[in-house]
Design a protein around this motif. Structure first.
Motif, PDB file in Angstrom:
ATOM      1  N   LYS A 218      -2.820  -3.168   8.387  1.00  0.00           N
ATOM      2  CA  LYS A 218      -2.097  -3.076   7.101  1.00  0.00           C
ATOM      3  C   LYS A 218      -1.656  -4.469   6.639  1.00  0.00           C
ATOM      4  CE  LYS A 218       2.047  -0.871   5.065  1.00  0.00           C
ATOM      5  NZ  LYS A 218       2.943  -2.033   4.818  1.00  0.00           N
ATOM      6  N   GLU A 219      -1.068  -5.234   7.555  1.00  0.00           N
ATOM      7  CA  GLU A 219      -0.583  -6.572   7.170  1.00  0.00           C
ATOM      8  C   GLU A 219      -1.744  -7.489   6.773  1.00  0.00           C
ATOM      9  OE1 GLU A 219       3.381  -6.329  10.021  1.00  0.00           O
ATOM     10  OE2 GLU A 219       1.640  -7.504  10.653  1.00  0.00           O
ATOM     11  N   ALA A 220      -2.849  -7.378   7.503  1.00  0.00           N
ATOM     12  CA  ALA A 220      -4.011  -8.216   7.169  1.00  0.00           C
ATOM     13  C   ALA A 220      -4.604  -7.792   5.823  1.00  0.00           C
ATOM     14  CB  ALA A 220      -5.073  -8.100   8.272  1.00  0.00           C
ATOM     15  N   ALA A 221      -4.581  -6.486   5.546  1.00  0.00           N
ATOM     16  CA  ALA A 221      -5.129  -5.988   4.269  1.00  0.00           C
ATOM     17  C   ALA A 221      -4.275  -6.461   3.099  1.00  0.00           C
ATOM     18  CB  ALA A 221      -5.191  -4.460   4.283  1.00  0.00           C
ATOM     19  N   GLU A 222      -2.962  -6.500   3.294  1.00  0.00           N
ATOM     20  CA  GLU A 222      -2.071  -7.010   2.226  1.00  0.00           C
ATOM     21  C   GLU A 222      -2.360  -8.494   1.995  1.00  0.00           C
ATOM     22  OE1 GLU A 222       1.693  -6.028   3.877  1.00  0.00           O
ATOM     23  OE2 GLU A 222       1.686  -3.965   3.093  1.00  0.00           O
ATOM     24  N   GLN A 223      -2.430  -9.236   3.086  1.00  0.00           N
ATOM     25  CA  GLN A 223      -2.652 -10.693   2.944  1.00  0.00           C
ATOM     26  C   GLN A 223      -4.008 -10.980   2.306  1.00  0.00           C
ATOM     27  OE1 GLN A 223      -5.065 -12.368   5.173  1.00  0.00           O
ATOM     28  NE2 GLN A 223      -4.788 -14.184   3.839  1.00  0.00           N
ATOM     29  N   ALA A 224      -5.027 -10.160   2.666  1.00  0.00           N
ATOM     30  CA  ALA A 224      -6.395 -10.438   2.197  1.00  0.00           C
ATOM     31  C   ALA A 224      -6.671  -9.830   0.823  1.00  0.00           C
ATOM     32  CB  ALA A 224      -7.393  -9.902   3.219  1.00  0.00           C
ATOM     33  N   HIS A 225      -5.674  -9.177   0.226  1.00  0.00           N
ATOM     34  CA  HIS A 225      -5.867  -8.514  -1.079  1.00  0.00           C
ATOM     35  C   HIS A 225      -6.964  -7.452  -1.008  1.00  0.00           C
ATOM     36  CE1 HIS A 225      -3.882 -11.927  -3.616  1.00  0.00           C
ATOM     37  NE2 HIS A 225      -3.151 -11.535  -2.604  1.00  0.00           N
ATOM     38  N   ARG A 226      -6.976  -6.723   0.100  1.00  0.00           N
ATOM     39  CA  ARG A 226      -7.923  -5.619   0.224  1.00  0.00           C
ATOM     40  C   ARG A 226      -7.473  -4.487  -0.697  1.00  0.00           C
ATOM     41  NH1 ARG A 226     -11.154  -5.182   4.907  1.00  0.00           N
ATOM     42  NH2 ARG A 226     -11.990  -3.330   3.885  1.00  0.00           N
ATOM     43  N   GLY A 227      -8.443  -3.603  -1.070  1.00  0.00           N
ATOM     44  CA  GLY A 227      -8.069  -2.448  -1.885  1.00  0.00           C
ATOM     45  C   GLY A 227      -7.688  -1.258  -1.034  1.00  0.00           C
ATOM     46  N   GLN A 228      -7.967  -1.335   0.261  1.00  0.00           N
ATOM     47  CA  GLN A 228      -7.496  -0.262   1.140  1.00  0.00           C
ATOM     48  C   GLN A 228      -7.285  -0.816   2.541  1.00  0.00           C
ATOM     49  OE1 GLN A 228     -10.709   2.545   0.673  1.00  0.00           O
ATOM     50  NE2 GLN A 228     -11.536   2.064   2.682  1.00  0.00           N
ATOM     51  N   ILE A 229      -6.529  -0.042   3.337  1.00  0.00           N
ATOM     52  CA  ILE A 229      -6.222  -0.507   4.698  1.00  0.00           C
ATOM     53  C   ILE A 229      -7.301   0.047   5.640  1.00  0.00           C
ATOM     54  CG2 ILE A 229      -4.547  -0.438   6.569  1.00  0.00           C
ATOM     55  CD1 ILE A 229      -2.424   0.272   4.443  1.00  0.00           C
ATOM     56  N   PRO A 230      -8.005  -0.809   6.376  1.00  0.00           N
ATOM     57  CA  PRO A 230      -8.988  -0.286   7.350  1.00  0.00           C
ATOM     58  C   PRO A 230      -8.294   0.635   8.358  1.00  0.00           C
ATOM     59  CG  PRO A 230      -9.218  -2.673   7.096  1.00  0.00           C
ATOM     60  CD  PRO A 230      -7.967  -2.280   6.382  1.00  0.00           C
TER      61      PRO A 230
ATOM     62  N   PHE B  54       0.850  -1.187   0.000  1.00  0.00           N
ATOM     63  CA  PHE B  54       0.000   0.000   0.000  1.00  0.00           C
ATOM     64  C   PHE B  54       0.887   1.237   0.000  1.00  0.00           C
ATOM     65  CE2 PHE B  54      -4.248  -1.609   0.416  1.00  0.00           C
ATOM     66  CZ  PHE B  54      -4.086  -2.881   0.942  1.00  0.00           C
ATOM     67  N   VAL B  55       0.529   2.215  -0.823  1.00  0.00           N
ATOM     68  CA  VAL B  55       1.282   3.483  -0.851  1.00  0.00           C
ATOM     69  C   VAL B  55       0.278   4.628  -0.699  1.00  0.00           C
ATOM     70  CG1 VAL B  55       3.072   2.518  -2.365  1.00  0.00           C
ATOM     71  CG2 VAL B  55       1.097   3.690  -3.376  1.00  0.00           C
ATOM     72  N   LEU B  56       0.794   5.826  -0.532  1.00  0.00           N
ATOM     73  CA  LEU B  56      -0.079   7.002  -0.483  1.00  0.00           C
ATOM     74  C   LEU B  56      -0.342   7.449  -1.924  1.00  0.00           C
ATOM     75  CD1 LEU B  56       1.762   8.893   2.419  1.00  0.00           C
ATOM     76  CD2 LEU B  56      -0.411   7.621   2.547  1.00  0.00           C
TER      77      LEU B  56
ATOM     78  N   GLN C  51      10.919  -7.529 -11.215  1.00  0.00           N
ATOM     79  CA  GLN C  51       9.938  -8.218 -10.347  1.00  0.00           C
ATOM     80  C   GLN C  51       8.585  -7.529 -10.455  1.00  0.00           C
ATOM     81  OE1 GLN C  51      10.853 -10.309  -7.141  1.00  0.00           O
ATOM     82  NE2 GLN C  51       8.667 -10.591  -6.828  1.00  0.00           N
ATOM     83  N   ASN C  52       7.511  -8.299 -10.535  1.00  0.00           N
ATOM     84  CA  ASN C  52       6.156  -7.725 -10.599  1.00  0.00           C
ATOM     85  C   ASN C  52       5.524  -7.679  -9.209  1.00  0.00           C
ATOM     86  OD1 ASN C  52       6.329  -7.313 -13.311  1.00  0.00           O
ATOM     87  ND2 ASN C  52       5.277  -9.215 -13.879  1.00  0.00           N
ATOM     88  N   LEU C  53       4.786  -6.589  -8.954  1.00  0.00           N
ATOM     89  CA  LEU C  53       4.114  -6.394  -7.669  1.00  0.00           C
ATOM     90  C   LEU C  53       2.692  -5.896  -7.916  1.00  0.00           C
ATOM     91  CD1 LEU C  53       6.834  -4.039  -6.104  1.00  0.00           C
ATOM     92  CD2 LEU C  53       6.698  -6.532  -5.767  1.00  0.00           C
ATOM     93  N   ILE C  54       1.856  -5.973  -6.865  1.00  0.00           N
ATOM     94  CA  ILE C  54       0.560  -5.286  -6.904  1.00  0.00           C
ATOM     95  C   ILE C  54       0.660  -4.143  -5.897  1.00  0.00           C
ATOM     96  CG2 ILE C  54      -1.908  -5.438  -6.395  1.00  0.00           C
ATOM     97  CD1 ILE C  54      -1.383  -7.159  -8.714  1.00  0.00           C
ATOM     98  N   VAL C  55       0.319  -2.939  -6.334  1.00  0.00           N
ATOM     99  CA  VAL C  55       0.392  -1.787  -5.427  1.00  0.00           C
ATOM    100  C   VAL C  55      -0.971  -1.094  -5.379  1.00  0.00           C
ATOM    101  CG1 VAL C  55       1.509   0.442  -5.024  1.00  0.00           C
ATOM    102  CG2 VAL C  55       2.846  -1.490  -5.898  1.00  0.00           C
ATOM    103  N   CYS C  56      -1.393  -0.721  -4.168  1.00  0.00           N
ATOM    104  CA  CYS C  56      -2.700  -0.082  -3.948  1.00  0.00           C
ATOM    105  C   CYS C  56      -2.495   1.270  -3.279  1.00  0.00           C
ATOM    106  CB  CYS C  56      -3.463  -0.905  -2.926  1.00  0.00           C
ATOM    107  SG  CYS C  56      -4.471  -2.118  -3.600  1.00  0.00           S
ATOM    108  N   ALA C  57      -3.348   2.241  -3.656  1.00  0.00           N
ATOM    109  CA  ALA C  57      -3.296   3.530  -2.962  1.00  0.00           C
ATOM    110  C   ALA C  57      -4.586   3.762  -2.186  1.00  0.00           C
ATOM    111  CB  ALA C  57      -3.069   4.664  -3.965  1.00  0.00           C
ATOM    112  N   GLY C  58      -5.366   2.692  -2.041  1.00  0.00           N
ATOM    113  CA  GLY C  58      -6.583   2.808  -1.225  1.00  0.00           C
ATOM    114  C   GLY C  58      -7.660   3.661  -1.862  1.00  0.00           C
ATOM    115  N   GLN C  59      -7.556   3.796  -3.217  1.00  0.00           N
ATOM    116  CA  GLN C  59      -8.597   4.616  -3.874  1.00  0.00           C
ATOM    117  C   GLN C  59      -9.404   3.789  -4.866  1.00  0.00           C
ATOM    118  OE1 GLN C  59      -5.878   7.698  -5.202  1.00  0.00           O
ATOM    119  NE2 GLN C  59      -6.817   9.110  -3.730  1.00  0.00           N
ATOM    120  N   GLY C  60      -9.351   2.461  -4.642  1.00  0.00           N
ATOM    121  CA  GLY C  60     -10.198   1.598  -5.465  1.00  0.00           C
ATOM    122  C   GLY C  60      -9.512   0.979  -6.660  1.00  0.00           C
ATOM    123  N   LEU C  61      -8.208   1.319  -6.865  1.00  0.00           N
ATOM    124  CA  LEU C  61      -7.506   0.706  -8.006  1.00  0.00           C
ATOM    125  C   LEU C  61      -6.323  -0.131  -7.533  1.00  0.00           C
ATOM    126  CD1 LEU C  61      -7.255   3.504 -10.772  1.00  0.00           C
ATOM    127  CD2 LEU C  61      -8.661   1.427 -10.804  1.00  0.00           C
ATOM    128  N   ASP C  62      -6.113  -1.278  -8.169  1.00  0.00           N
ATOM    129  CA  ASP C  62      -4.888  -2.066  -7.951  1.00  0.00           C
ATOM    130  C   ASP C  62      -3.965  -1.760  -9.126  1.00  0.00           C
ATOM    131  OD1 ASP C  62      -6.356  -5.206  -6.651  1.00  0.00           O
ATOM    132  OD2 ASP C  62      -6.159  -3.174  -5.820  1.00  0.00           O
TER     133      ASP C  62
END
Ligand code: SAH
Length: 248
Positions: A134-146, A5-7, A36-47
């Motif tokens: 944050k760690e649970a959101a990464e593991q669960a593939h959430r789109g934002q951190i609660p 997750f990033v800002l 290396q490929n990654l998935i990055v989220c900014a918590g605005q609904g997009l991966d």
């Protein structure tokens, strides 16, 4: 694929940059290399599908190779308001609640809360709780951190209840069945208020009702304080098709 997750300001049109403790994880745990490929989220609904370009001391620069709507975010936004339980139960509630789709957690103090924490300790605790989210959101593939708020006083919780679109206060000594309560509200945001190990006092239920909370029963069995929020959350998610339904 590893998710970070990033800002929002760390994302530009075709590039993004990872900073902070995630750089350590990328370098020393993932041992990431350019390409290396990654998935990055900014918590605005997009991966963002990202490819590592450059690994520097304090940041990792990536190019964006794709975008997709975050599937991990439920349509119904459930806030878990939890009277501070003993020990590390709140950490467990935050981890499991994040996996199940809760959007935020509001710890609070009620009459029978055994745990009393001072302001200084509360800040340290909140940092740990937020890290768990944050760690649970990464593991669960959430789109934002609660988000996890600082612990509120009972009066502050009542103010939140008054502001809530809809709120249920779980009350094992009364209340309408949860199923009926869920059907009776069309709100997209629902706050679920859970008592401590010793439960709520009658006048706390009355005060919450006055602010618009609906007392609900979670069934004939007495659930532990750490079980109740997850049951209520799961039932709401399921009823709104956000858990194994057409919304995923
Ligand atoms: N005082 C209770 C235990 C409280 S359980 C006892 O008699 O032992 C902690 C919290 O979980 C309660 O305050 C309530 O918010 C929720 N809860 C547990 N079981 C419930 C049920 N069957 N219906 C509604 N809420 C419940």
């Amino acid at each position: 694929m590893q998710r970070y997750f990033v800002l929002p300001e760390q994302i530009s049109d075709d590039e993004l940059v990872i900073r902070g403790e995630d750089v350590h994880h990328l370098k020393n745990v993932l041992r990431a290399k350019p390409g290396q490929n990654l998935i990055v989220c900014a918590g605005q609904g997009l991966d963002y599908q990202a490819e590592v370009m450059e690994i520097a001391a304090k940041e990792v620069r990536c190019r964006i190779i794709g975008r997709s709507v975050s599937r991990g975010e439920p349509r119904t936004k459930v806030i878990i308001a939890q009277s501070l339980p003993k020990g590390d139960k709140l950490e467990w509630i935050i981890q499991k609640g994040t996996e199940l789709g809760a959007v935020s957690f509001i710890p609070f103090i009620s009459k029978r809360s055994v745990v009393k924490i001072d302001a200084r300790k509360a800040d340290r605790k909140r940092e740990r709780w937020q890290k768990i989210a944050k760690e649970a959101a990464e593991q669960a593939h959430r789109g934002q951190i609660p988000t996890v708020s600082r612990p509120l006083a009972w009066e502050e919780l009542l103010e939140q209840t008054e502001k809530a679109e809809a709120s249920f206060i779980a009350y094992e000594k009364g209340g309408i069945p949860l199923k009926a309560a869920i059907s009776s509200v069309s709100a997209n945001n629902i706050m679920v208020i859970i008592g401590p190990e010793g439960g709520f006092e009658e006048r706390e239920i009355a005060a919450a009702k006055e602010k618009g909370a609906i007392p609900v029963s979670l069934g004939a069995r007495i659930l532990r304080t750490e079980t109740a929020p997850l049951v209520a959350l799961s039932c709401i998610m399921f009823a709104r098709d956000d858990l194994g339904g057409e919304n995923g």
